[in-house]
Scaffold this motif. Structure first.
Motif, PDB file in Angstrom:
ATOM      1  N   ASP A   1       0.622  -1.000   0.401  1.00  0.00           N
ATOM      2  CA  ASP A   1       0.277   0.419   0.111  1.00  0.00           C
ATOM      3  C   ASP A   1       1.021   1.263   0.070  1.00  0.00           C
ATOM      4  O   ASP A   1       0.207   2.476   0.238  1.00  0.00           O
ATOM      5  CB  ASP A   1      -1.002  -0.032   1.257  1.00  0.00           C
ATOM      6  CG  ASP A   1      -0.514   0.154   2.484  1.00  0.00           C
ATOM      7  OD1 ASP A   1       1.192  -0.174   2.665  1.00  0.00           O
ATOM      8  OD2 ASP A   1      -1.156  -0.044   3.481  1.00  0.00           O
ATOM      9  N   PHE A   2       2.400   1.254  -0.033  1.00  0.00           N
ATOM     10  CA  PHE A   2       2.769   1.905  -0.395  1.00  0.00           C
ATOM     11  C   PHE A   2       3.680   2.624   1.019  1.00  0.00           C
ATOM     12  O   PHE A   2       4.321   3.993   0.785  1.00  0.00           O
ATOM     13  CB  PHE A   2       2.470   3.515  -1.490  1.00  0.00           C
ATOM     14  CG  PHE A   2       1.638   2.445  -3.047  1.00  0.00           C
ATOM     15  CD1 PHE A   2       3.216   2.597  -3.893  1.00  0.00           C
ATOM     16  CD2 PHE A   2       0.849   1.782  -3.562  1.00  0.00           C
ATOM     17  CE1 PHE A   2       2.713   1.277  -5.024  1.00  0.00           C
ATOM     18  CE2 PHE A   2       0.435   1.621  -4.006  1.00  0.00           C
ATOM     19  CZ  PHE A   2       1.487   1.393  -4.886  1.00  0.00           C
ATOM     20  N   ARG A   3       3.239   2.116   1.725  1.00  0.00           N
ATOM     21  CA  ARG A   3       4.038   2.923   3.213  1.00  0.00           C
ATOM     22  C   ARG A   3       4.911   2.156   3.431  1.00  0.00           C
ATOM     23  O   ARG A   3       5.749   0.612   3.207  1.00  0.00           O
ATOM     24  CB  ARG A   3       2.487   1.812   4.341  1.00  0.00           C
ATOM     25  CG  ARG A   3       1.764   3.260   4.588  1.00  0.00           C
ATOM     26  CD  ARG A   3       0.962   2.517   5.920  1.00  0.00           C
ATOM     27  NE  ARG A   3       1.024   1.182   5.806  1.00  0.00           N
ATOM     28  CZ  ARG A   3       0.693   0.140   6.856  1.00  0.00           C
ATOM     29  NH1 ARG A   3       0.156   0.626   7.722  1.00  0.00           N
ATOM     30  NH2 ARG A   3       0.144  -0.924   6.219  1.00  0.00           N
ATOM     31  N   LEU A   4       5.705   2.555   3.895  1.00  0.00           N
ATOM     32  CA  LEU A   4       7.462   2.098   4.709  1.00  0.00           C
ATOM     33  C   LEU A   4       7.197   1.500   5.645  1.00  0.00           C
ATOM     34  O   LEU A   4       7.291   1.418   6.025  1.00  0.00           O
ATOM     35  CB  LEU A   4       8.173   4.031   4.772  1.00  0.00           C
ATOM     36  CG  LEU A   4       8.803   5.104   4.190  1.00  0.00           C
ATOM     37  CD1 LEU A   4       9.783   6.015   4.999  1.00  0.00           C
ATOM     38  CD2 LEU A   4       9.153   4.528   2.838  1.00  0.00           C
ATOM     39  N   ALA A   5       8.050   0.345   5.206  1.00  0.00           N
ATOM     40  CA  ALA A   5       7.790  -0.861   6.529  1.00  0.00           C
ATOM     41  C   ALA A   5       9.004  -0.172   7.476  1.00  0.00           C
ATOM     42  O   ALA A   5      10.365   0.047   7.671  1.00  0.00           O
ATOM     43  CB  ALA A   5       8.555  -1.703   5.477  1.00  0.00           C
ATOM     44  N   PHE A   6       8.011   0.139   8.664  1.00  0.00           N
ATOM     45  CA  PHE A   6       8.553   0.011  10.189  1.00  0.00           C
ATOM     46  C   PHE A   6       9.527  -0.932  10.272  1.00  0.00           C
ATOM     47  O   PHE A   6       7.773  -1.632  11.057  1.00  0.00           O
ATOM     48  CB  PHE A   6       8.319   1.479  10.883  1.00  0.00           C
ATOM     49  CG  PHE A   6       8.113   3.084  10.302  1.00  0.00           C
ATOM     50  CD1 PHE A   6       9.744   3.419  10.454  1.00  0.00           C
ATOM     51  CD2 PHE A   6       7.326   3.230   9.212  1.00  0.00           C
ATOM     52  CE1 PHE A   6       9.856   4.466  10.032  1.00  0.00           C
ATOM     53  CE2 PHE A   6       7.415   4.713   8.748  1.00  0.00           C
ATOM     54  CZ  PHE A   6       9.006   5.429   8.603  1.00  0.00           C
ATOM     55  N   LYS A   7      10.334  -1.336  11.761  1.00  0.00           N
ATOM     56  CA  LYS A   7      10.210  -2.082  12.793  1.00  0.00           C
ATOM     57  C   LYS A   7       9.692  -2.633  14.009  1.00  0.00           C
ATOM     58  O   LYS A   7       8.933  -3.748  13.616  1.00  0.00           O
ATOM     59  CB  LYS A   7      11.961  -2.145  12.953  1.00  0.00           C
ATOM     60  CG  LYS A   7      12.892  -2.323  12.439  1.00  0.00           C
ATOM     61  CD  LYS A   7      14.390  -1.730  12.617  1.00  0.00           C
ATOM     62  CE  LYS A   7      15.265  -2.100  11.680  1.00  0.00           C
ATOM     63  NZ  LYS A   7      16.932  -1.355  12.432  1.00  0.00           N
ATOM     64  N   ASP A   8       8.738  -0.591  14.174  1.00  0.00           N
ATOM     65  CA  ASP A   8       7.103  -1.175  15.095  1.00  0.00           C
ATOM     66  C   ASP A   8       6.212  -1.359  14.863  1.00  0.00           C
ATOM     67  O   ASP A   8       5.473  -1.280  16.005  1.00  0.00           O
ATOM     68  CB  ASP A   8       8.476   0.019  15.812  1.00  0.00           C
ATOM     69  CG  ASP A   8       7.761   1.311  15.368  1.00  0.00           C
ATOM     70  OD1 ASP A   8       7.349   1.581  13.935  1.00  0.00           O
ATOM     71  OD2 ASP A   8       7.742   2.552  15.816  1.00  0.00           O
ATOM     72  N   GLY A   9       6.157  -1.667  13.334  1.00  0.00           N
ATOM     73  CA  GLY A   9       5.336  -2.049  12.893  1.00  0.00           C
ATOM     74  C   GLY A   9       3.536  -0.961  13.610  1.00  0.00           C
ATOM     75  O   GLY A   9       2.880  -1.743  13.098  1.00  0.00           O
ATOM     76  N   ARG A  10       3.934   0.159  13.594  1.00  0.00           N
ATOM     77  CA  ARG A  10       3.629   1.251  12.993  1.00  0.00           C
ATOM     78  C   ARG A  10       2.361   1.950  12.574  1.00  0.00           C
ATOM     79  O   ARG A  10       2.551   0.962  11.481  1.00  0.00           O
ATOM     80  CB  ARG A  10       4.177   2.653  13.306  1.00  0.00           C
ATOM     81  CG  ARG A  10       4.833   2.990  12.486  1.00  0.00           C
ATOM     82  CD  ARG A  10       5.406   4.335  12.228  1.00  0.00           C
ATOM     83  NE  ARG A  10       6.701   4.234  13.006  1.00  0.00           N
ATOM     84  CZ  ARG A  10       7.553   5.007  13.126  1.00  0.00           C
ATOM     85  NH1 ARG A  10       8.096   6.218  12.270  1.00  0.00           N
ATOM     86  NH2 ARG A  10       8.785   4.870  13.408  1.00  0.00           N
ATOM     87  N   LYS A  11       0.586   2.105  13.128  1.00  0.00           N
ATOM     88  CA  LYS A  11       0.312   2.463  12.140  1.00  0.00           C
ATOM     89  C   LYS A  11      -0.011   3.397  11.381  1.00  0.00           C
ATOM     90  O   LYS A  11      -0.993   3.486  10.539  1.00  0.00           O
ATOM     91  CB  LYS A  11      -1.573   2.168  13.091  1.00  0.00           C
ATOM     92  CG  LYS A  11      -1.607   0.824  13.579  1.00  0.00           C
ATOM     93  CD  LYS A  11      -3.039   0.707  14.057  1.00  0.00           C
ATOM     94  CE  LYS A  11      -3.335  -0.384  14.858  1.00  0.00           C
ATOM     95  NZ  LYS A  11      -4.426  -0.585  15.695  1.00  0.00           N
ATOM     96  N   GLU A  12       0.550   4.378  11.834  1.00  0.00           N
ATOM     97  CA  GLU A  12       0.893   5.792  11.185  1.00  0.00           C
ATOM     98  C   GLU A  12       2.032   5.400  10.079  1.00  0.00           C
ATOM     99  O   GLU A  12       2.595   5.307  10.680  1.00  0.00           O
ATOM    100  CB  GLU A  12       1.454   7.175  12.392  1.00  0.00           C
ATOM    101  CG  GLU A  12      -0.006   7.042  14.018  1.00  0.00           C
ATOM    102  CD  GLU A  12       0.117   6.018  14.186  1.00  0.00           C
ATOM    103  OE1 GLU A  12      -0.734   5.227  15.092  1.00  0.00           O
ATOM    104  OE2 GLU A  12       1.362   5.422  15.067  1.00  0.00           O
ATOM    105  N   GLY A  13       1.266   6.661   9.128  1.00  0.00           N
ATOM    106  CA  GLY A  13       2.227   5.554   8.437  1.00  0.00           C
ATOM    107  C   GLY A  13       2.579   7.063   7.146  1.00  0.00           C
ATOM    108  O   GLY A  13       2.009   7.876   7.210  1.00  0.00           O
TER     109      GLY A  13
END
Length: 424
Positions: free
Chosen positions: A361-373
């Protein structure tokens, strides 16, 4: 607290802003450091066209009834009949630029003259991003749940060189062409559409100014853009989805095979160049034109008022020098990754040492799995394929991002619209 802050207002984020204007449930604001919308002004050469049909405008694939369609722009400016008699599916590049500039003035959430200097993630009961913006009034800090990064690209040069009045990137061509054409010799470097358009423009002016004209590229040839209808289906949501599902290694291996689909030259441009050369050859006027593929320009050295290009014909392993008074590097662009991304480097998942992982969905992937994209509209070739940043797919990308922000399928999936299937 905004739902979305867009950083950069090029065609991609401008299309996002246009769609969001009809979605009151999402509060958004977009910033750009320039004072007004401007789209590749250095390449608005008279007579050049977009390489995609006018349907690939800011909003049509999402909402053909929107006030921000290209057709409505023509209607507002009393140009529908001229366009009807123009009878073309593609449109002049200059007209696309004026259409987008018109939309940028009409859309209420666009803020120009506002430079985003810093973005920081804030944890807590209500996780969000702080966005620092500098403008004439000073620095303001905004809060948002999501960020859409549309920071575009910057000129790419093949080696370290200092730009000068007579040595510059193709993105500055329209600003420098007048002084360039006064030189006794000019060399264009590159093999894509921009290189071909600049070479053609210089070729058309050559008799008037009487300069020597050269065109070098390290590519094996001056290839035509893939225009077969089945070939064009890689610029579809179906192919982007398929490509993203490949492994990183499979994607890297596939990218070179897809380059011609994006980096070839339009047939009409190549035909115009050849026809002009042929007509001149009737009277032996082609002696002041040199066209060389297979030629890698390794370095540039100043020699008084001239420059010496250090060249290498890689197929025959032959090195040679070429002297010229003016150089245009039509060598493409690279992603413009803002400095504040570096501050998040340790929080982001990386596919290798340079390429961040981008979700479907074009979000950067963060290690903490945050919902805020943090959603990215550029630097997507490695994750979504060569066609992912094509104008024709920008609307579909924006729709997917909006669905992701809303957490539901507000816009229906636009897949299954091609005749090919990419998996058994």
């Amino acid at each position: 607290m905004y739902d979305v802050i867009g950083i950069g207002i090029g065609p991609y984020n401008l299309g996002m802003a246009a769609i969001l204007e009809d979605l009151p449930e999402i509060e958004a604001i977009f910033f750009d450091k320039t004072d007004e919308f401007i789209w590749h002004p250095g390449m608005l050469i008279e007579g050049t066209d977009l390489q995609v049909p006018f349907l690939a405008d800011l909003v049509t694939f999402c909402n053909p009834r929107s006030k921000y369609t290209f057709i409505n722009y023509l209607h507002v400016h009393n140009r529908l009949y001229p366009f009807y008699f123009f009878n073309r599916f593609d449109i002049p590049r200059r007209e696309y630029s004026e259409y987008a500039a018109w939309a940028a003035k009409e859309i209420q959430c666009c803020r120009f003259g506002s430079c985003v200097t810093h973005v920081e993630y804030k944890k807590g009961e209500t996780p969000h991003y702080e966005v620092h913006v500098e403008n004439k009034e000073g620095t303001q800090v905004y809060q948002t749940r999501h960020v859409v990064m549309g920071t575009g690209s910057i000129p790419l040069l093949p080696f370290e060189t200092e730009p000068a009045e007579d040595v510059f990137h193709s993105s500055d061509y329209m600003f420098r062409q007048e002084s360039l054409k006064k030189k006794k010799s000019i060399t264009v470097i590159g093999s894509g559409q921009s290189a071909a358009e600049i070479f053609l423009d210089l070729l058309q002016s050559q008799d008037l100014f009487d300069y020597e004209l050269s065109w070098f590229t390290r590519s094996a040839g001056f290839t035509q853009l893939e225009s077969a209808k089945l070939g064009q289906e890689v610029f579809s949501p179906d192919f982007v989805s398929y490509f993203h599902d490949l492994t990183f290694e499979q994607r890297k291996k596939a990218l070179p095979e897809l380059e011609q689909l994006r980096n070839g030259v339009d047939k009409t441009t190549l035909v115009s160049i050849y026809d002009l050369l042929y007509h001149r050859s009737i009277h032996g006027k082609d002696a002041r034109v040199k066209i060389m593929p297979l030629t890698d320009v390794k370095d540039l050295m100043a020699d008084g008022e001239k420059y010496v290009l250090k060249c290498h014909q890689w197929q025959s392993d032959t090195s040679f020098d070429h002297t010229t008074e003016g150089v245009v590097f039509a060598t493409g662009f690279k992603p413009n990754i803002p400095e504040w991304i570096e501050g998040m480097k340790d929080e982001i998942i990386w596919e290798d040492e340079k390429l961040f992982k981008v979700e479907k969905d074009f979000r950067l992937a963060f290690k903490d799995g945050r919902k805020e994209g943090i959603y990215t509209l550029t630097n997507l070739e490695h994750s979504h394929g060569t066609g992912a940043t094509n104008l024709a797919l920008s609307v579909d990308r924006n729709m997917k991002i909006i669905n992701s922000i809303l957490g539901k399928e507000h816009f229906k999936d636009q897949g299954k619209n091609v005749f090919q299937q990419f998996m058994p």
